[in-house]
Design a protein around this motif. Structure first.
Motif, PDB file in Angstrom:
ATOM      1  N   ALA A  54       9.740  61.408  31.917  1.00 22.21           N
ATOM      2  CA  ALA A  54       9.764  60.103  32.608  1.00 22.21           C
ATOM      3  C   ALA A  54       8.929  59.117  31.815  1.00 22.21           C
ATOM      4  O   ALA A  54       8.152  59.617  30.770  1.00 22.21           O
ATOM      5  CB  ALA A  54       8.876  60.309  33.929  1.00 22.21           C
ATOM      6  N   ILE A  55       9.268  57.918  32.118  1.00 24.91           N
ATOM      7  CA  ILE A  55       8.590  56.736  31.622  1.00 24.91           C
ATOM      8  C   ILE A  55       8.328  55.860  32.740  1.00 24.91           C
ATOM      9  O   ILE A  55       9.215  55.667  33.432  1.00 24.91           O
ATOM     10  CB  ILE A  55       9.332  56.254  30.391  1.00 24.91           C
ATOM     11  CG1 ILE A  55       9.820  57.223  29.286  1.00 24.91           C
ATOM     12  CG2 ILE A  55       8.735  54.873  30.025  1.00 24.91           C
ATOM     13  CD1 ILE A  55      10.770  56.453  28.368  1.00 24.91           C
ATOM     14  N   ILE A  56       7.030  55.342  32.758  1.00 26.86           N
ATOM     15  CA  ILE A  56       6.535  54.590  33.856  1.00 26.86           C
ATOM     16  C   ILE A  56       5.880  53.213  33.279  1.00 26.86           C
ATOM     17  O   ILE A  56       4.635  53.583  32.470  1.00 26.86           O
ATOM     18  CB  ILE A  56       5.387  55.564  34.851  1.00 26.86           C
ATOM     19  CG1 ILE A  56       6.525  56.667  35.406  1.00 26.86           C
ATOM     20  CG2 ILE A  56       5.410  54.483  35.771  1.00 26.86           C
ATOM     21  CD1 ILE A  56       5.685  57.560  36.156  1.00 26.86           C
ATOM     22  N   ARG A  57       6.228  52.490  33.672  1.00 27.34           N
ATOM     23  CA  ARG A  57       5.428  51.028  32.994  1.00 27.34           C
ATOM     24  C   ARG A  57       4.546  50.698  34.244  1.00 27.34           C
ATOM     25  O   ARG A  57       4.694  50.579  35.333  1.00 27.34           O
ATOM     26  CB  ARG A  57       6.653  49.874  32.901  1.00 27.34           C
ATOM     27  CG  ARG A  57       5.990  48.675  32.215  1.00 27.34           C
ATOM     28  CD  ARG A  57       6.715  47.544  31.785  1.00 27.34           C
ATOM     29  NE  ARG A  57       7.831  47.378  32.753  1.00 27.34           N
ATOM     30  CZ  ARG A  57       9.104  46.756  32.758  1.00 27.34           C
ATOM     31  NH1 ARG A  57       9.450  46.873  31.648  1.00 27.34           N
ATOM     32  NH2 ARG A  57       9.799  46.662  33.857  1.00 27.34           N
ATOM     33  N   PHE A  58       3.396  50.456  33.427  1.00 29.86           N
ATOM     34  CA  PHE A  58       2.181  50.038  34.171  1.00 29.86           C
ATOM     35  C   PHE A  58       1.839  48.541  33.485  1.00 29.86           C
ATOM     36  O   PHE A  58       2.084  47.982  32.677  1.00 29.86           O
ATOM     37  CB  PHE A  58       1.087  50.793  34.186  1.00 29.86           C
ATOM     38  CG  PHE A  58       0.793  52.215  34.883  1.00 29.86           C
ATOM     39  CD1 PHE A  58       0.417  52.173  36.117  1.00 29.86           C
ATOM     40  CD2 PHE A  58       1.517  53.282  34.607  1.00 29.86           C
ATOM     41  CE1 PHE A  58       0.442  53.102  36.866  1.00 29.86           C
ATOM     42  CE2 PHE A  58       1.469  54.419  35.334  1.00 29.86           C
ATOM     43  CZ  PHE A  58       0.832  54.432  36.415  1.00 29.86           C
ATOM     44  N   PRO A  59       1.265  47.717  34.682  1.00 26.04           N
ATOM     45  CA  PRO A  59       1.014  46.418  34.317  1.00 26.04           C
ATOM     46  C   PRO A  59      -0.174  46.080  32.818  1.00 26.04           C
ATOM     47  O   PRO A  59      -0.163  45.224  32.193  1.00 26.04           O
ATOM     48  CB  PRO A  59       0.543  45.534  35.164  1.00 26.04           C
ATOM     49  CG  PRO A  59       0.402  46.526  36.339  1.00 26.04           C
ATOM     50  CD  PRO A  59       1.027  47.861  35.971  1.00 26.04           C
ATOM     51  N   SER A  60      -1.000  47.258  32.782  1.00 26.54           N
ATOM     52  CA  SER A  60      -2.024  47.252  31.821  1.00 26.54           C
ATOM     53  C   SER A  60      -2.680  48.668  32.035  1.00 26.54           C
ATOM     54  O   SER A  60      -2.138  49.668  32.768  1.00 26.54           O
ATOM     55  CB  SER A  60      -3.138  46.525  32.253  1.00 26.54           C
ATOM     56  OG  SER A  60      -3.758  47.185  33.610  1.00 26.54           O
ATOM     57  N   GLU A  61      -3.159  49.092  30.876  1.00 30.06           N
ATOM     58  CA  GLU A  61      -3.873  50.465  30.470  1.00 30.06           C
ATOM     59  C   GLU A  61      -4.598  50.404  31.655  1.00 30.06           C
ATOM     60  O   GLU A  61      -4.908  51.670  32.073  1.00 30.06           O
ATOM     61  CB  GLU A  61      -4.433  50.383  29.300  1.00 30.06           C
ATOM     62  CG  GLU A  61      -4.846  51.768  28.807  1.00 30.06           C
ATOM     63  CD  GLU A  61      -5.807  51.900  27.323  1.00 30.06           C
ATOM     64  OE1 GLU A  61      -6.630  52.244  27.162  1.00 30.06           O
ATOM     65  OE2 GLU A  61      -4.824  51.434  26.598  1.00 30.06           O
TER      66      GLU A  61
END
Length: 97
Positions: A54-61
């Motif tokens: 899975a790859i999940i994009r978050f707006p920031s660390e």
């Protein structure tokens, strides 16, 4: 800057693991995350493939770490931990625009 949560693991108990997605999605939404990839049948072109990728994009660390450490996530994480093995998780930043 966006950060990408990349994970791979093997599923040991599919019935238990099926609970994970519906439980974790509201929490991902809370932190502005977007699931880009969720695949249990990925093609390995080099190395040992895991069953789930899975790859999940978050707006920031910061958002990614807040989600991971959120008290709401801890029992959800237990579902994943108890139904999988050989887990690898990383946070990666896109450095080249």
């Amino acid at each position: 800057m966006s950060v990408y949560y990349i994970n791979s693991y093997d599923i040991e108990d599919m019935e238990e693991f099926k609970k994970y997605g519906p439980l974790v999605m509201p929490l991902l939404n809370k932190y502005g995350a977007e699931v880009l990839v969720s695949d249990t049948n990925a093609l390995s072109i080099e190395g040992q493939a895991r069953q789930m990728n899975a790859i999940i994009r978050f707006p920031s660390e910061e958002a990614a770490l807040q989600c991971y450490n959120d008290p709401e996530y801890q029992p959800i994480k237990a579902v994943r931990i108890n139904s999988t093995k050989n887990c690898t998780m990383v946070l990666a930043k896109q450095l080249v625009q």
